[in-house]
Design an enzyme around this catalytic site. Sequence first.
Site, PDB file in Angstrom:
ATOM      1  CG  ASP A 241      17.185  23.181 -19.750  1.00 29.07           C
ATOM      2  OD1 ASP A 241      17.911  22.262 -19.300  1.00 29.07           O
ATOM      3  OD2 ASP A 241      16.921  24.204 -19.099  1.00 29.07           O
TER       4      ASP A 241
ATOM      5  N   GLY B 197      13.523   9.221 -18.129  1.00 34.88           N
ATOM      6  CA  GLY B 197      12.110   9.602 -18.177  1.00 34.88           C
ATOM      7  C   GLY B 197      11.801  10.403 -19.431  1.00 34.88           C
TER       8      GLY B 197
HETATM    9  P1  ITT Z   1      19.289  16.200 -19.628  1.00 33.72           P
HETATM   10  O1  ITT Z   1      19.874  17.552 -19.332  1.00 33.72           O
HETATM   11  O2  ITT Z   1      20.335  15.169 -19.947  1.00 33.72           O
HETATM   12  O3  ITT Z   1      18.209  16.231 -20.667  1.00 33.72           O
HETATM   13  P2  ITT Z   1      18.139  16.496 -16.982  1.00 33.72           P
HETATM   14  O4  ITT Z   1      17.225  15.658 -16.126  1.00 33.72           O
HETATM   15  O5  ITT Z   1      19.362  17.079 -16.310  1.00 33.72           O
HETATM   16  O6  ITT Z   1      18.564  15.643 -18.268  1.00 33.72           O
HETATM   17  P3  ITT Z   1      17.104  19.171 -17.299  1.00 33.72           P
HETATM   18  O7  ITT Z   1      18.393  19.831 -17.024  1.00 33.72           O
HETATM   19  O8  ITT Z   1      16.232  19.698 -18.385  1.00 33.72           O
HETATM   20  O9  ITT Z   1      17.268  17.633 -17.632  1.00 33.72           O
HETATM   21  O10 ITT Z   1      16.287  19.148 -15.918  1.00 33.72           O
HETATM   22  C1  ITT Z   1      14.924  18.943 -15.935  1.00 33.72           C
HETATM   23  C2  ITT Z   1      14.466  18.550 -14.551  1.00 33.72           C
HETATM   24  O11 ITT Z   1      13.145  19.130 -14.354  1.00 33.72           O
HETATM   25  C3  ITT Z   1      14.263  17.048 -14.451  1.00 33.72           C
HETATM   26  O12 ITT Z   1      15.426  16.410 -13.971  1.00 33.72           O
HETATM   27  C4  ITT Z   1      13.087  16.949 -13.488  1.00 33.72           C
HETATM   28  O13 ITT Z   1      13.547  17.086 -12.167  1.00 33.72           O
HETATM   29  C5  ITT Z   1      12.276  18.190 -13.841  1.00 33.72           C
HETATM   30  N1  ITT Z   1      11.280  17.868 -14.889  1.00 33.72           N
HETATM   31  C6  ITT Z   1      11.299  18.270 -16.197  1.00 33.72           C
HETATM   32  N2  ITT Z   1      10.256  17.759 -16.861  1.00 33.72           N
HETATM   33  C7  ITT Z   1       9.581  17.008 -15.986  1.00 33.72           C
HETATM   34  C8  ITT Z   1       8.433  16.205 -16.085  1.00 33.72           C
HETATM   35  O14 ITT Z   1       7.802  16.024 -17.234  1.00 33.72           O
HETATM   36  N3  ITT Z   1       8.017  15.575 -14.985  1.00 33.72           N
HETATM   37  C9  ITT Z   1       8.651  15.722 -13.809  1.00 33.72           C
HETATM   38  N4  ITT Z   1       9.754  16.440 -13.625  1.00 33.72           N
HETATM   39  C10 ITT Z   1      10.230  17.085 -14.717  1.00 33.72           C
END
Ligand code: ITT
Length: 270
Positions: free
Chosen positions: A118, A59
Amino acid sequence: MNAYEPKVKETHQQLGADLSETGNPQSAIRNSQSDNPHSPLPTPHSPLPTLLIATTNKGKVAEIASLLEGSGRRVIGLEDLPQVPPPVEETGTTFVENALIKADYYQQVSGLLTLADDSGLEVDALDGRPGVYSARYGGEGLSGAQQIALLLEEMKDTPEEKRTARFVCVVALVGAAGETSGKRESARRLDGAVVDSPVMQQIRQTFEGRCEGRIAIAPRGASGFGYDPIFIDAELGRTFAELSPGEKSSRSHRGKALRAAIKYLEALLK
Ligand code: ITT
């Protein structure tokens, strides 16, 4: 100082102003400049080094690739690295710490200018949870739909006026950003020869974007990812999952942080 000694600029910008809206979110991540789009190597004579988008979240990849379209940089993803490194453990307690942990790690394994993000959802009624733990909320392995169900269950007795929340995103940029406006200096090559070489601007910089809203009573909409179906944008009154990709980018925490990062890079290399 020679070209092998990094001049590191390190700051954190918290974004107030929203900048411009761009692009098509479904675009390919490789967008320009290279004769061979499958090579992870930097374009040899370009003043703009290849940019690695270091995220395992599809995403995020779509949103970031769309926002970087037209930046003039060659952009690659983790799948383009010859040997895909394992994901780094996010041991930080803040978005800034975790964004830098990811950007530093992938910059070291790739040698490329690296962008990591993040991000997460802060819910006031839950004292800011899930926050930096948004991806792991409810434990490893829960689907987005399960995490949403869990959050709604935790908030089932929370009245409308107390359902305030925000998305936060910190983008970290680490590495050689590009050649500094025609400046050159002497540098010693590995074979000992001293050569005239362009000055590369080394950066380690973070940019923050936020979007205020509230948590819906039930999920709405089918776009986006993660918590989008339950996050109602304070100004638009629609969930992020009810917005087109362009609308979401123009409003979102990630769009704001990324536009600040792009503006910074452009200003740096003027
Ligand atoms: P990377 O660390 O590999 O980038 P990740 O999904 O683990 O992938 P994060 O640790 O930054 O990334 O976690 C962010 C979470 O916050 C993500 O998995 C979503 O559940 C939520 N999130 C962040 N931005 C969002 C958005 O634009 N829309 C919906 N949920 C979001």
